[in-house]
Design a protein around this motif. Structure first.
Motif, PDB file in Angstrom:
ATOM      1  N   SER A  35       9.146  29.415  53.673  1.00 53.86           N
ATOM      2  CA  SER A  35      10.101  29.068  52.624  1.00 53.86           C
ATOM      3  C   SER A  35      10.673  27.670  52.783  1.00 53.86           C
ATOM      4  N   LEU A  36      10.573  27.085  53.980  1.00 59.54           N
ATOM      5  CA  LEU A  36      11.110  25.745  54.189  1.00 59.54           C
ATOM      6  C   LEU A  36      10.205  24.654  53.632  1.00 59.54           C
ATOM      7  N   ARG A  37       9.000  24.997  53.173  1.00 61.76           N
ATOM      8  CA  ARG A  37       8.083  23.985  52.659  1.00 61.76           C
ATOM      9  C   ARG A  37       8.603  23.350  51.369  1.00 61.76           C
ATOM     10  N   GLN A  38       9.534  23.986  50.703  1.00 61.98           N
ATOM     11  CA  GLN A  38      10.083  23.417  49.487  1.00 61.98           C
ATOM     12  C   GLN A  38      11.014  22.240  49.761  1.00 61.98           C
ATOM     13  N   VAL A  39      11.495  22.120  51.002  1.00 61.27           N
ATOM     14  CA  VAL A  39      12.465  21.075  51.315  1.00 61.27           C
ATOM     15  C   VAL A  39      11.987  20.161  52.427  1.00 61.27           C
ATOM     16  N   PHE A  40      11.101  20.632  53.320  1.00 60.12           N
ATOM     17  CA  PHE A  40      10.759  19.857  54.507  1.00 60.12           C
ATOM     18  C   PHE A  40       9.253  19.773  54.689  1.00 60.12           C
ATOM     19  N   GLY A  41       8.874  18.749  55.431  1.00 57.95           N
ATOM     20  CA  GLY A  41       7.489  18.553  55.822  1.00 57.95           C
ATOM     21  C   GLY A  41       7.434  17.722  57.086  1.00 57.95           C
ATOM     22  N   VAL A  42       6.211  17.435  57.541  1.00 60.26           N
ATOM     23  CA  VAL A  42       5.995  16.654  58.750  1.00 60.26           C
ATOM     24  C   VAL A  42       5.328  15.345  58.366  1.00 60.26           C
ATOM     25  N   CYS A  43       5.808  14.244  58.938  1.00 57.65           N
ATOM     26  CA  CYS A  43       5.223  12.934  58.681  1.00 57.65           C
ATOM     27  C   CYS A  43       3.993  12.756  59.574  1.00 57.65           C
ATOM     28  N   ALA A  44       2.877  12.331  58.972  1.00 57.71           N
ATOM     29  CA  ALA A  44       1.621  12.140  59.710  1.00 57.71           C
ATOM     30  C   ALA A  44       1.165  10.690  59.662  1.00 57.71           C
ATOM     31  N   ASN A  45       2.098   9.758  59.454  1.00 56.95           N
ATOM     32  CA  ASN A  45       1.763   8.338  59.375  1.00 56.95           C
ATOM     33  C   ASN A  45       2.124   7.672  60.694  1.00 56.95           C
ATOM     34  N   GLU A  46       1.127   7.184  61.423  1.00 57.31           N
ATOM     35  CA  GLU A  46       1.398   6.580  62.720  1.00 57.31           C
ATOM     36  C   GLU A  46       2.186   5.285  62.607  1.00 57.31           C
ATOM     37  N   TRP A  47       2.188   4.651  61.417  1.00 58.15           N
ATOM     38  CA  TRP A  47       2.939   3.422  61.239  1.00 58.15           C
ATOM     39  C   TRP A  47       4.395   3.680  60.873  1.00 58.15           C
ATOM     40  N   SER A  48       4.725   4.914  60.594  1.00 54.55           N
ATOM     41  CA  SER A  48       6.092   5.254  60.201  1.00 54.55           C
ATOM     42  C   SER A  48       6.933   5.565  61.431  1.00 54.55           C
ATOM     43  N   PRO A  49       8.211   5.199  61.429  1.00 61.48           N
ATOM     44  CA  PRO A  49       9.085   5.583  62.551  1.00 61.48           C
ATOM     45  C   PRO A  49       9.353   7.076  62.606  1.00 61.48           C
ATOM     46  N   GLU A  50       8.988   7.818  61.565  1.00 59.98           N
ATOM     47  CA  GLU A  50       9.193   9.273  61.535  1.00 59.98           C
ATOM     48  C   GLU A  50       7.925  10.033  61.862  1.00 59.98           C
ATOM     49  N   ASP A  51       6.922   9.387  62.434  1.00 57.32           N
ATOM     50  CA  ASP A  51       5.648  10.038  62.726  1.00 57.32           C
ATOM     51  C   ASP A  51       5.853  11.261  63.613  1.00 57.32           C
ATOM     52  N   ALA A  52       5.213  12.379  63.233  1.00 59.63           N
ATOM     53  CA  ALA A  52       5.273  13.654  63.966  1.00 59.63           C
ATOM     54  C   ALA A  52       6.659  14.268  63.945  1.00 59.63           C
ATOM     55  N   ARG A  53       7.484  13.914  62.970  1.00 58.81           N
ATOM     56  CA  ARG A  53       8.826  14.479  62.861  1.00 58.81           C
ATOM     57  C   ARG A  53       8.980  15.211  61.540  1.00 58.81           C
TER      58      ARG A  53
END
Length: 329
Positions: free
Chosen positions: A238-256
């Motif tokens: 149910s949390l997929r409607q609001v949250f996800g995981v960043c998979a961009n290695e160039w982003s500071p939010e990678d793997a978060r």
């Protein structure tokens, strides 16, 4: 002459029948008949606990109480006498100010007593107690309750909470291999407990209000939200409607875990305006010497390079252009 005595059955005797007995008939019971007045009986008075009085002999034993406190206290830490309180019959507690560093508001308390009809006063107890404005440590908690997020190290293990409100009963094996396989494949469960509704709500609120929500500085400067980024991977459940995981290695939010309305400068579909290309100016090298040959139509012989070149410079020789000289580096 014979006399016979009639016997009656108590079960059928009207005199002993509870249904007709006036003593047990609710209609004639004075306690239940509103028309019948009951004479008030004697009222029992409940005695309140008597407040202990201050015994004169124990209240006057200030010097005895001070000596008892000074025996266990550090020298010079027993202050002035603050008063005496009656704890019971011939039982009085004397309090003295505590002068120990760090014990502001604490009191040395010495309890003295004497036996009935006795004159000698004896010490019963000596202790250090906090006053109303005393500095006291916080309420002691077990280490398992003192831990906070971020305190658990790589080699630490948290105790299991059997009644954790953030968890609820998960999927249990039914014993049927086909049913269990379908449940594991579709739901991805198989765990003993899963997040409860309260656990999901608290986690969602904590993530959304954190640094990877829409109110962080990096999200406010982003040109597009994470929900439109190609590197955004929605979470399951149910949390997929609001949250996800960043998979961009160039982003500071990678793997978060990031919210759908979070954002950063590494969005897959955003771009920056490139400056117009200007034609480059020609480069002239003035430092490297070059060999130049300035000859006329007729080349000079090597033997005449020194003499004839000088004459040719004056234009005396026919066919030679004036000023034609050989320049060597």
């Amino acid at each position: 002459m014979s006399v016979t005595q009639e016997t009656t059955d108590p079960a059928t005797d009207p005199a002993t029948d509870p249904a007709t007995d006036p003593a047990t008939d609710p209609a004639t019971d004075p306690a239940t008949d509103p028309a019948t007045e009951v004479a008030p009986g004697p009222v029992k008075r409940v005695r309140k606990p008597r407040k202990p009085t201050l015994d004169a002999a124990t209240a006057a034993a200030v010097d005895l109480a001070r000596e008892a406190a000074e025996e266990i206290a550090e020298p010079g830490t027993v202050g002035e006498h603050l008063g005496a309180v009656a704890e019971g019959d011939r039982l009085v507690s004397h309090t003295f100010a505590c002068l120990l560093p760090g014990y502001r508001g604490w009191r040395w308390t010495v309890t003295v007593t004497r036996a009935s009809r006795a004159r000698n006063v004896t010490v019963s107890e000596v202790c250090l107690l906090p006053g109303e404005d005393a500095l006291q440590p916080p309420v002691w908690l077990p280490w398992s309750e003192r831990l906070r997020p971020g305190d658990v190290g790589p080699q630490d293990t948290l105790p299991r909470k059997a009644d954790d409100p953030l968890l609820e009963q998960g999927f249990e094996a039914t014993g049927d291999d086909d049913v269990d396989a379908v449940a594991l494949w579709e739901l991805g469960l198989g765990r003993e407990r899963v997040l409860s509704a309260q656990g999901r709500d608290e986690a969602a609120a904590r993530w959304y209000e954190g640094d990877r929500g829409p109110r962080s500085e990096i999200a406010e400067h982003a040109k597009a939200p994470c929900s439109t980024c190609g590197f955004f991977v929605p979470v399951a459940g149910s949390l997929r409607q609001v949250f996800g995981v960043c998979a961009n290695e160039w982003s500071p939010e990678d793997a978060r875990v990031v919210s759908v309305d979070h954002g950063c400068g590494a969005h897959s579909e955003t771009d920056v305006e490139s400056a117009a290309e200007e034609p480059s100016a020609p480069l002239i090298d003035d430092l490297s010497p070059d060999g130049l040959e300035l000859f006329g139509p007729d080349e000079l012989a090597p033997d005449d390079a020194t003499g004839d070149a000088t004459e040719g410079a004056t234009g005396d020789e026919p066919g030679q252009a004036p000023g034609a000289v050989e320049a060597t580096s």
